[in-house]
Design a protein around this motif. Sequence first.
Motif, PDB file in Angstrom:
ATOM      1  N   GLU A  53       0.824  -1.200   0.000  1.00  0.00           N
ATOM      2  CA  GLU A  53       0.000   0.000   0.000  1.00  0.00           C
ATOM      3  C   GLU A  53       0.863   1.257   0.000  1.00  0.00           C
ATOM      4  N   GLN A  54       1.936   1.255   0.787  1.00  0.00           N
ATOM      5  CA  GLN A  54       2.813   2.422   0.854  1.00  0.00           C
ATOM      6  C   GLN A  54       3.513   2.675  -0.479  1.00  0.00           C
ATOM      7  N   LEU A  55       4.087   1.642  -1.063  1.00  0.00           N
ATOM      8  CA  LEU A  55       4.853   1.812  -2.296  1.00  0.00           C
ATOM      9  C   LEU A  55       3.955   2.057  -3.501  1.00  0.00           C
ATOM     10  N   PHE A  56       2.835   1.358  -3.593  1.00  0.00           N
ATOM     11  CA  PHE A  56       1.913   1.601  -4.693  1.00  0.00           C
ATOM     12  C   PHE A  56       1.285   2.986  -4.564  1.00  0.00           C
ATOM     13  N   GLY A  57       1.155   3.488  -3.328  1.00  0.00           N
ATOM     14  CA  GLY A  57       0.623   4.822  -3.099  1.00  0.00           C
ATOM     15  C   GLY A  57       1.484   5.924  -3.701  1.00  0.00           C
ATOM     16  N   ARG A  58       2.737   5.629  -3.999  1.00  0.00           N
ATOM     17  CA  ARG A  58       3.614   6.607  -4.656  1.00  0.00           C
ATOM     18  C   ARG A  58       3.250   6.782  -6.128  1.00  0.00           C
ATOM     19  N   HIS A  59       2.526   5.817  -6.687  1.00  0.00           N
ATOM     20  CA  HIS A  59       2.226   5.826  -8.121  1.00  0.00           C
ATOM     21  C   HIS A  59       0.729   5.889  -8.435  1.00  0.00           C
ATOM     22  N   LEU A  77       5.774 -15.295  10.490  1.00  0.00           N
ATOM     23  CA  LEU A  77       6.580 -14.514  11.423  1.00  0.00           C
ATOM     24  C   LEU A  77       7.843 -13.988  10.741  1.00  0.00           C
ATOM     25  N   LYS A  78       8.498 -14.839   9.961  1.00  0.00           N
ATOM     26  CA  LYS A  78       9.707 -14.422   9.248  1.00  0.00           C
ATOM     27  C   LYS A  78       9.390 -13.271   8.277  1.00  0.00           C
ATOM     28  N   LEU A  79       8.299 -13.400   7.546  1.00  0.00           N
ATOM     29  CA  LEU A  79       7.899 -12.343   6.612  1.00  0.00           C
ATOM     30  C   LEU A  79       7.537 -11.059   7.343  1.00  0.00           C
ATOM     31  N   PHE A  80       6.871 -11.182   8.482  1.00  0.00           N
ATOM     32  CA  PHE A  80       6.497  -9.999   9.249  1.00  0.00           C
ATOM     33  C   PHE A  80       7.733  -9.222   9.685  1.00  0.00           C
ATOM     34  N   VAL A  81       8.746  -9.928  10.170  1.00  0.00           N
ATOM     35  CA  VAL A  81       9.983  -9.270  10.593  1.00  0.00           C
ATOM     36  C   VAL A  81      10.645  -8.594   9.401  1.00  0.00           C
ATOM     37  N   ARG A  82      10.751  -9.308   8.279  1.00  0.00           N
ATOM     38  CA  ARG A  82      11.363  -8.729   7.081  1.00  0.00           C
ATOM     39  C   ARG A  82      10.597  -7.509   6.596  1.00  0.00           C
ATOM     40  N   GLU A  83       9.282  -7.622   6.507  1.00  0.00           N
ATOM     41  CA  GLU A  83       8.465  -6.523   5.998  1.00  0.00           C
ATOM     42  C   GLU A  83       8.501  -5.318   6.928  1.00  0.00           C
ATOM     43  N   SER A  84       8.584  -5.542   8.223  1.00  0.00           N
ATOM     44  CA  SER A  84       8.686  -4.429   9.171  1.00  0.00           C
ATOM     45  C   SER A  84       9.964  -3.637   8.928  1.00  0.00           C
ATOM     46  N   ALA A  85      11.061  -4.352   8.752  1.00  0.00           N
ATOM     47  CA  ALA A  85      12.344  -3.690   8.483  1.00  0.00           C
ATOM     48  C   ALA A  85      12.298  -2.937   7.151  1.00  0.00           C
ATOM     49  N   LEU A  86      11.740  -3.548   6.134  1.00  0.00           N
ATOM     50  CA  LEU A  86      11.678  -2.908   4.829  1.00  0.00           C
ATOM     51  C   LEU A  86      10.728  -1.709   4.822  1.00  0.00           C
ATOM     52  N   ALA A  87       9.661  -1.760   5.624  1.00  0.00           N
ATOM     53  CA  ALA A  87       8.751  -0.616   5.706  1.00  0.00           C
ATOM     54  C   ALA A  87       9.488   0.597   6.268  1.00  0.00           C
ATOM     55  N   VAL A  88      10.361   0.368   7.232  1.00  0.00           N
ATOM     56  CA  VAL A  88      11.158   1.465   7.789  1.00  0.00           C
ATOM     57  C   VAL A  88      12.151   1.943   6.743  1.00  0.00           C
ATOM     58  N   TRP A  89      12.783   1.014   6.037  1.00  0.00           N
ATOM     59  CA  TRP A  89      13.786   1.353   5.019  1.00  0.00           C
ATOM     60  C   TRP A  89      13.203   2.230   3.915  1.00  0.00           C
ATOM     61  N   TYR A  90      12.044   1.809   3.396  1.00  0.00           N
ATOM     62  CA  TYR A  90      11.402   2.563   2.304  1.00  0.00           C
ATOM     63  C   TYR A  90      10.706   3.829   2.796  1.00  0.00           C
ATOM     64  N   GLY A  91      10.468   3.897   4.087  1.00  0.00           N
ATOM     65  CA  GLY A  91       9.866   5.095   4.693  1.00  0.00           C
ATOM     66  C   GLY A  91       8.511   5.348   4.220  1.00  0.00           C
TER      67      GLY A  91
END
Length: 91
Positions: A53-59, A77-91
Amino acid sequence: MAELARQQGVPDEALRIEATSMTTLENAAHCRRDFGFDRIVVVSCPAHVYRCEQLFGRHFAEVRGVPSRRGPRRAHLKLFVRESALAVWYG
């Protein structure tokens, strides 16, 4: 995901599939370029929906993220941890 949509009764003419991108951000940009819509519904695994939603919202002017069925708990759980980190990275 397209097959799941078909199984739920979504007709082929209502589906748009972008298969050339390597990242979620590229996927959003390619969808906007190739399909030209202002609104989009993105189906992804539950842990990935927020970032979609965040990244598609840019376009896109309007984005609706829809979680697919849940996978195995350990994978979730593994995906949640990864996605949480990436959400912070992409801002």
